[in-house]
Design a protein around this motif. Structure first.
Motif, PDB file in Angstrom:
ATOM      1  N   HIS A  77      36.623  11.532   3.872  1.00 29.77           N
ATOM      2  CA  HIS A  77      36.416  10.276   4.644  1.00 29.77           C
ATOM      3  C   HIS A  77      35.586   9.286   3.850  1.00 29.77           C
ATOM      4  O   HIS A  77      35.887   8.080   3.806  1.00 29.77           O
ATOM      5  CB  HIS A  77      35.729  10.629   5.972  1.00 29.77           C
ATOM      6  N   ASN A  78      34.543   9.790   3.190  1.00 29.19           N
ATOM      7  CA  ASN A  78      33.703   8.897   2.379  1.00 29.19           C
ATOM      8  C   ASN A  78      34.480   8.294   1.221  1.00 29.19           C
ATOM      9  O   ASN A  78      34.343   7.116   0.886  1.00 29.19           O
ATOM     10  CB  ASN A  78      32.479   9.656   1.871  1.00 29.19           C
ATOM     11  N   GLU A  79      35.302   9.161   0.564  1.00 34.88           N
ATOM     12  CA  GLU A  79      36.106   8.653  -0.550  1.00 34.88           C
ATOM     13  C   GLU A  79      37.115   7.604  -0.054  1.00 34.88           C
ATOM     14  O   GLU A  79      37.375   6.595  -0.725  1.00 34.88           O
ATOM     15  CB  GLU A  79      36.825   9.812  -1.236  1.00 34.88           C
ATOM     16  N   TRP A  80      37.715   7.852   1.110  1.00 36.83           N
ATOM     17  CA  TRP A  80      38.663   6.882   1.677  1.00 36.83           C
ATOM     18  C   TRP A  80      37.976   5.555   1.990  1.00 36.83           C
ATOM     19  O   TRP A  80      38.503   4.482   1.681  1.00 36.83           O
ATOM     20  CB  TRP A  80      39.285   7.468   2.940  1.00 36.83           C
ATOM     21  N   ASP A  81      36.778   5.590   2.573  1.00 35.81           N
ATOM     22  CA  ASP A  81      36.036   4.353   2.854  1.00 35.81           C
ATOM     23  C   ASP A  81      35.739   3.585   1.579  1.00 35.81           C
ATOM     24  O   ASP A  81      35.851   2.355   1.524  1.00 35.81           O
ATOM     25  CB  ASP A  81      34.731   4.693   3.583  1.00 35.81           C
ATOM     26  N   ALA A  82      35.309   4.333   0.537  1.00 39.11           N
ATOM     27  CA  ALA A  82      35.005   3.660  -0.732  1.00 39.11           C
ATOM     28  C   ALA A  82      36.253   3.004  -1.317  1.00 39.11           C
ATOM     29  O   ALA A  82      36.207   1.887  -1.838  1.00 39.11           O
ATOM     30  CB  ALA A  82      34.414   4.677  -1.721  1.00 39.11           C
ATOM     31  N   MET A  84      38.960   1.934   0.373  1.00 34.28           N
ATOM     32  CA  MET A  84      39.322   0.775   1.182  1.00 34.28           C
ATOM     33  C   MET A  84      38.395  -0.410   0.917  1.00 34.28           C
ATOM     34  O   MET A  84      38.824  -1.574   0.878  1.00 34.28           O
ATOM     35  CB  MET A  84      39.280   1.148   2.671  1.00 34.28           C
ATOM     36  N   LEU A  85      37.102  -0.129   0.736  1.00 36.60           N
ATOM     37  CA  LEU A  85      36.154  -1.207   0.439  1.00 36.60           C
ATOM     38  C   LEU A  85      36.487  -1.870  -0.892  1.00 36.60           C
ATOM     39  O   LEU A  85      36.466  -3.103  -1.011  1.00 36.60           O
ATOM     40  CB  LEU A  85      34.728  -0.642   0.418  1.00 36.60           C
ATOM     41  N   HIS A  88      39.550  -4.012  -0.391  1.00 34.96           N
ATOM     42  CA  HIS A  88      39.201  -5.244   0.325  1.00 34.96           C
ATOM     43  C   HIS A  88      38.537  -6.259  -0.604  1.00 34.96           C
ATOM     44  O   HIS A  88      38.864  -7.453  -0.579  1.00 34.96           O
ATOM     45  CB  HIS A  88      38.279  -4.904   1.493  1.00 34.96           C
TER      46      HIS A  88
END
Length: 510
Positions: A77-82, A84-85, A88
């Motif tokens: 989840h953390n890797e996915w957030d990074a 996506m950020l 963006h």
């Protein structure tokens, strides 16, 4: 663990941990002794090529977060957030780059437009300067500049009237024209009513600057149908080459709007009448430019019209000062200046009859007068209009006269001296008085200009053959002129554009 110098470290076989290294060593040594080749690469090798390799048996333990499924899910989840950020941020950077590129393109386009405008203004300024220098030289040669320097007001010369030899010439020429007109043969190329009904807009050319008044007068050179002269509200006379679709010359010198332009015998000489109280005669130079041959200052008010006599040697100007003046073309001499036959009859239009003996004038107080030009005598008066008579045109056969005023277009029978037809604007036409009328060479077609712009056929009981209104939108027509064969109609509108109508739509200008 062992490896050869020439090869790579072999993958550790799955064997007992206690004796695995020894067993692996023996296998490698036996293979080398039996085959003389490296077991990995297959290249020649000996026991001396083998080197012992020590490895760290300690294995780094996994982090506590990766020892369970929830922990692994948290890492993912953390890797996915990074990820996506980062995506963006890259998208924001892309949008900013696009905006900067678009802004740069707009700036570049604006700069190109400014450069083009400045270049055009520079060329126009150079042309105006050249014409001003030519006019100044002409004025100096005529003695006008000396009078201005000394503060003297130029006095008009005494006028003895039209000379007897000029009067005789006019009479003889009129007789010849009247006799030949009965046997006149129409050219084979003359447009038929069906051709005119099929007219469409061929091209449009913005020749003048001012949009307040637009093009007020148009004429076609007698020796070159492709050469047009236009007079505009911007006080400039423009010579336009229709075939090449370019401006050949811009004649400056007038200080107010140009009400009328007329070519003489050929395109080397023309006259312009202006609201600055003067008329100017322009003569072509060897390099193709034009300069003022004469500046005529006989009128004391706006010069509204200029018309050429049938001989091609004389012309008349009419003015709001209630006089018309008769000139010699070669010398610019005013033979006579005739006052109005009635009080306050400032002239708003004028035209010679095709035979040259009759001069028709329209006045600001709704009157139409016929003059015997040789004797400068009023011989007929037509009443019935409302408002100033702005347009006036004789048919080529000499039978009809069309006049335009606030109440529409009236057609007069010159044989009976009466009005027999009134052409009002069609229902639904925007309010506005006709500003121009013009018969073609055949005398069978009449163009009407104003808010109601159309062509009517004489033999079609004055019914409309073609309407210009659809192509013009809400732009009014202030000048009309036919080509010699009636296959083209040149229209000057209030939006400073010269529009050319004809039957050949394939000639549409780009």
């Amino acid at each position: 663990m062992f490896c050869s110098i020439s090869g790579t470290v072999p993958e550790e076989p799955v064997i007992n941990r206690s004796n695995g290294q020894l067993f692996e060593k023996r296998l490698i040594e036996k293979h080398v002794q039996e085959t003389g080749k490296d077991p990995i690469t297959g290249e020649p090798a000996s026991l001396e090529d083998l080197l012992p390799v020590k490895t760290n048996k300690a294995v780094k333990p996994r982090p506590s977060a990766a020892t369970s499924i929830p922990g692994l899910l948290g890492l993912f989840h953390n890797e996915w957030d990074a990820l996506m950020l980062e995506s963006h941020q890259q998208r924001i950077a892309l949008i900013q780059s696009r905006q900067e590129l678009s802004h740069a393109l707009y700036q570049q386009d604006a700069a190109c437009r400014v450069i083009a405008r400045l270049t055009r203004e520079r060329d126009e300024a150079r042309s105006q300067l050249e014409n001003a220098v030519a006019v100044a030289r002409s004025d100096l040669a005529n003695g006008k500049r000396t009078a201005e320097v000394e503060g003297e007001e130029e006095q008009p010369a005494k006028r003895a009237g039209i000379p007897a030899e000029v009067s005789s010439e006019m009479l003889e020429h009129s007789k010849a024209l009247s006799k030949g007109r009965k046997k006149r043969i129409m050219p084979a190329s003359l447009a038929t009513p069906q051709d005119i009904e099929a007219f469409s807009l061929i091209s449009s050319h913005p020749l003048h600057k001012s949009t307040k008044g637009g093009i007020l007068s148009i004429d076609v050179a007698q020796d070159n149908e492709n050469l047009l002269a236009t007079g505009g509200a911007d006080s400039v006379v423009v010579l336009f080459d229709r075939e090449a679709s370019r401006i050949r010359a811009s004649l400056t010198g007038h200080t107010k709007k140009i009400n009328s332009v007329k070519f003489f015998k050929d395109s080397s000489l023309l006259v312009s009448a202006s609201a600055d109280h003067t008329a100017r005669m322009w003569r072509a130079n060897e390099d193709g430019s034009y300069s003022a041959a004469h500046v005529l200052t006989d009128h004391s008010d706006e010069v509204t019209a200029a018309t050429l006599h049938a001989t091609g040697s004389y012309f008349v100007t009419a003015s709001l000062d209630a006089t018309w003046a008769f000139y010699d073309i070669e010398t610019g001499t005013c033979f006579t200046q005739v006052p109005s036959a009635g009080a306050g009859e400032g002239y708003t239009s004028a035209e010679f009859h095709p035979d040259g003996l009759i001069l028709g004038t329209g006045t600001a107080n709704s009157l139409v007068r016929m003059w015997e030009a040789r004797q400068s005598k009023a011989v007929a008066r037509f009443d019935g209009h409302k408002g100033a008579v702005r347009g006036l045109s004789f048919s080529e056969n000499g039978y009809y006269l069309a006049t335009a005023a606030d109440d529409g277009v009236k057609v007069w029978d010159l044989r009976k001296l009466k009005n027999f037809k009134t052409l009002e604007a069609p229902a639904g036409t925007a309010a506005g008085a006709p500003l121009a009328v013009g018969f073609d060479f055949s005398g069978q077609n009449l163009a009407i200009g104003g808010s109601d712009a159309r062509v009517v056929g004489v033999k079609q009981d004055w019914a409309a053959l073609f309407s210009l209104s659809a192509a013009l939108g809400n732009k009014g027509v202030s000048a009309v002129k036919w080509s010699h064969d009636s296959r083209h109609l040149f229209v000057g509108s209030t939006d400073h554009n010269l529009r050319i109508f004809g039957g050949d739509a394939s000639a549409m200008a780009s």
